[in-house]
Write a protein that holds these residues in place. Structure first.
Motif, PDB file in Angstrom:
ATOM      1  N   ILE A  99      -2.442   1.574  -4.737  1.00  0.00           N
ATOM      2  CA  ILE A  99      -2.426   3.013  -4.466  1.00  0.00           C
ATOM      3  C   ILE A  99      -3.853   3.542  -4.456  1.00  0.00           C
ATOM      4  CG2 ILE A  99      -1.958   3.506  -6.900  1.00  0.00           C
ATOM      5  CD1 ILE A  99      -0.326   5.985  -5.848  1.00  0.00           C
ATOM      6  N   HIS A 100      -4.186   4.266  -3.413  1.00  0.00           N
ATOM      7  CA  HIS A 100      -5.525   4.839  -3.239  1.00  0.00           C
ATOM      8  C   HIS A 100      -5.758   5.926  -4.294  1.00  0.00           C
ATOM      9  CE1 HIS A 100      -8.809   7.078  -1.324  1.00  0.00           C
ATOM     10  NE2 HIS A 100      -9.054   5.950  -0.671  1.00  0.00           N
ATOM     11  N   PRO A 101      -6.995   6.073  -4.766  1.00  0.00           N
ATOM     12  CA  PRO A 101      -7.295   7.107  -5.770  1.00  0.00           C
ATOM     13  C   PRO A 101      -6.887   8.521  -5.365  1.00  0.00           C
ATOM     14  CG  PRO A 101      -9.108   5.571  -5.650  1.00  0.00           C
ATOM     15  CD  PRO A 101      -8.156   5.198  -4.538  1.00  0.00           C
ATOM     16  N   ARG A 102      -6.928   8.863  -4.071  1.00  0.00           N
ATOM     17  CA  ARG A 102      -6.526  10.230  -3.689  1.00  0.00           C
ATOM     18  C   ARG A 102      -5.041  10.461  -3.954  1.00  0.00           C
ATOM     19  NH1 ARG A 102      -4.820  10.730   2.264  1.00  0.00           N
ATOM     20  NH2 ARG A 102      -4.800   8.554   2.879  1.00  0.00           N
TER      21      ARG A 102
ATOM     22  N   ARG B 270       0.836  -1.206   0.000  1.00  0.00           N
ATOM     23  CA  ARG B 270       0.000   0.000   0.000  1.00  0.00           C
ATOM     24  C   ARG B 270       0.865   1.248   0.000  1.00  0.00           C
ATOM     25  NH1 ARG B 270      -4.833  -1.438   4.200  1.00  0.00           N
ATOM     26  NH2 ARG B 270      -5.590  -3.241   3.060  1.00  0.00           N
ATOM     27  N   PHE B 271       0.762   2.031  -1.051  1.00  0.00           N
ATOM     28  CA  PHE B 271       1.554   3.262  -1.188  1.00  0.00           C
ATOM     29  C   PHE B 271       1.379   4.174   0.021  1.00  0.00           C
ATOM     30  CE2 PHE B 271       1.778   7.715  -2.298  1.00  0.00           C
ATOM     31  CZ  PHE B 271       3.009   7.810  -2.905  1.00  0.00           C
ATOM     32  N   GLY B 272       0.151   4.357   0.478  1.00  0.00           N
ATOM     33  CA  GLY B 272      -0.146   5.307   1.546  1.00  0.00           C
ATOM     34  C   GLY B 272       0.440   4.968   2.896  1.00  0.00           C
TER      35      GLY B 272
ATOM     36  N   GLY C  82      12.376  15.099  -7.310  1.00  0.00           N
ATOM     37  CA  GLY C  82      12.549  14.931  -8.754  1.00  0.00           C
ATOM     38  C   GLY C  82      12.017  13.631  -9.320  1.00  0.00           C
ATOM     39  N   VAL C  83      11.029  13.044  -8.661  1.00  0.00           N
ATOM     40  CA  VAL C  83      10.470  11.773  -9.106  1.00  0.00           C
ATOM     41  C   VAL C  83       9.591  11.986 -10.339  1.00  0.00           C
ATOM     42  CG1 VAL C  83       8.847   9.943  -8.458  1.00  0.00           C
ATOM     43  CG2 VAL C  83      10.630  10.676  -6.858  1.00  0.00           C
ATOM     44  N   ASP C  84       9.803  11.164 -11.373  1.00  0.00           N
ATOM     45  CA  ASP C  84       9.015  11.206 -12.609  1.00  0.00           C
ATOM     46  C   ASP C  84       7.877  10.205 -12.608  1.00  0.00           C
ATOM     47  OD1 ASP C  84      10.714  13.115 -14.145  1.00  0.00           O
ATOM     48  OD2 ASP C  84      12.210  11.526 -13.904  1.00  0.00           O
ATOM     49  N   ALA C  85       8.043   9.112 -11.842  1.00  0.00           N
ATOM     50  CA  ALA C  85       7.033   8.044 -11.834  1.00  0.00           C
ATOM     51  C   ALA C  85       7.104   7.271 -10.532  1.00  0.00           C
ATOM     52  CB  ALA C  85       7.243   7.097 -13.008  1.00  0.00           C
ATOM     53  N   VAL C  86       5.999   6.607 -10.215  1.00  0.00           N
ATOM     54  CA  VAL C  86       5.920   5.731  -9.051  1.00  0.00           C
ATOM     55  C   VAL C  86       5.559   4.347  -9.546  1.00  0.00           C
ATOM     56  CG1 VAL C  86       4.604   5.216  -6.956  1.00  0.00           C
ATOM     57  CG2 VAL C  86       5.290   7.572  -7.443  1.00  0.00           C
ATOM     58  N   LEU C  87       6.275   3.362  -9.055  1.00  0.00           N
ATOM     59  CA  LEU C  87       6.009   1.948  -9.323  1.00  0.00           C
ATOM     60  C   LEU C  87       5.613   1.363  -7.971  1.00  0.00           C
ATOM     61  CD1 LEU C  87       6.839   0.499 -12.083  1.00  0.00           C
ATOM     62  CD2 LEU C  87       8.668  -0.508 -10.751  1.00  0.00           C
ATOM     63  N   CYS C  88       4.414   0.804  -7.853  1.00  0.00           N
ATOM     64  CA  CYS C  88       3.975   0.388  -6.526  1.00  0.00           C
ATOM     65  C   CYS C  88       3.060  -0.827  -6.574  1.00  0.00           C
ATOM     66  CB  CYS C  88       3.274   1.547  -5.820  1.00  0.00           C
ATOM     67  SG  CYS C  88       1.817   2.184  -6.640  1.00  0.00           S
TER      68      CYS C  88
ATOM     69  N   GLU D 184       9.425   4.047   3.691  1.00  0.00           N
ATOM     70  CA  GLU D 184      10.675   3.713   3.001  1.00  0.00           C
ATOM     71  C   GLU D 184      10.397   3.691   1.502  1.00  0.00           C
ATOM     72  OE1 GLU D 184      12.480   0.029   4.358  1.00  0.00           O
ATOM     73  OE2 GLU D 184      11.299   0.193   6.202  1.00  0.00           O
ATOM     74  N   PHE D 185      11.337   4.191   0.739  1.00  0.00           N
ATOM     75  CA  PHE D 185      11.237   4.184  -0.716  1.00  0.00           C
ATOM     76  C   PHE D 185      12.588   3.790  -1.298  1.00  0.00           C
ATOM     77  CE2 PHE D 185       7.815   6.896   0.528  1.00  0.00           C
ATOM     78  CZ  PHE D 185       6.847   6.752  -0.441  1.00  0.00           C
ATOM     79  N   PHE D 186      12.556   3.267  -2.497  1.00  0.00           N
ATOM     80  CA  PHE D 186      13.765   3.137  -3.302  1.00  0.00           C
ATOM     81  C   PHE D 186      13.609   4.117  -4.441  1.00  0.00           C
ATOM     82  CE2 PHE D 186      14.319  -0.867  -1.132  1.00  0.00           C
ATOM     83  CZ  PHE D 186      15.688  -1.005  -1.080  1.00  0.00           C
TER      84      PHE D 186
END
Length: 156
Positions: A85-88, A33-35, A76-82, A39-41
């Motif tokens: 992810i909740h619509p909000r 779950r993104f929300g 500077g993130v161009d995209a999220v790979l997850c 931690e991120f890579f």
């Protein structure tokens, strides 16, 4: 989209600049779950060769950093790979010009490399241009076959 499987490229590809992708994680795995991610890579991708140049762990501090979407944009993130992810969050990220690709499971580096090689498709994608990519018009309960998933939905 950042990468078209048929070889199309985005504006970063034309300029030769790397693309930065954020992947929410827990340990070395993609966070479901993104929300809930802290931690991120951050993956630096060469858009021309579709290769992973760098993979760096980062921590988002809920209490001292700006909200997660603004933090990702600031970084500077161009995209999220997850995973999910909740619509909000989808609306907030896309309104800031960030692409979203969801439905991934497994080890971060393995999934990123498989996705770049065209062997691991997201369950859905959304781009700032409003381009939405779903394999079916309704929310799917089971992931479509992918080299990153076995019959139970996750690589062992």
């Amino acid at each position: 989209m950042l990468f078209e499987l048929d070889g199309g490229m985005n504006s970063n590809a034309a300029s030769g600049q790397p693309v930065r992708i954020a992947i929410p994680a827990y340990g070395s795995r993609i966070m479901p779950r993104f929300g809930q991610a802290r931690e991120f890579f951050f993956a630096e991708i060469d858009p021309v060769s579709r290769s992973l140049q760098q993979l760096q762990p980062r921590l988002w501090d809920l209490y001292s950093d700006p909200p997660v979407v603004r933090w990702l944009v600031r970084e500077g993130v161009d995209a999220v790979l997850c995973g999910g992810i909740h619509p909000r969050f989808q609306i907030a990220l896309v309104s800031e010009g960030v692409e979203i690709h969801w439905g991934f499971r497994g080890e971060v580096e393995e999934v990123v490399r498989a996705w770049l090689a065209g062997g691991c498709e997201p369950l859905g994608s959304l781009t700032p241009t409003g381009e939405e990519n779903h394999s079916c018009p309704v929310r799917r309960l089971a992931p479509k076959p992918c080299s990153c998933r076995d019959q139970q939905g996750e690589k062992s």
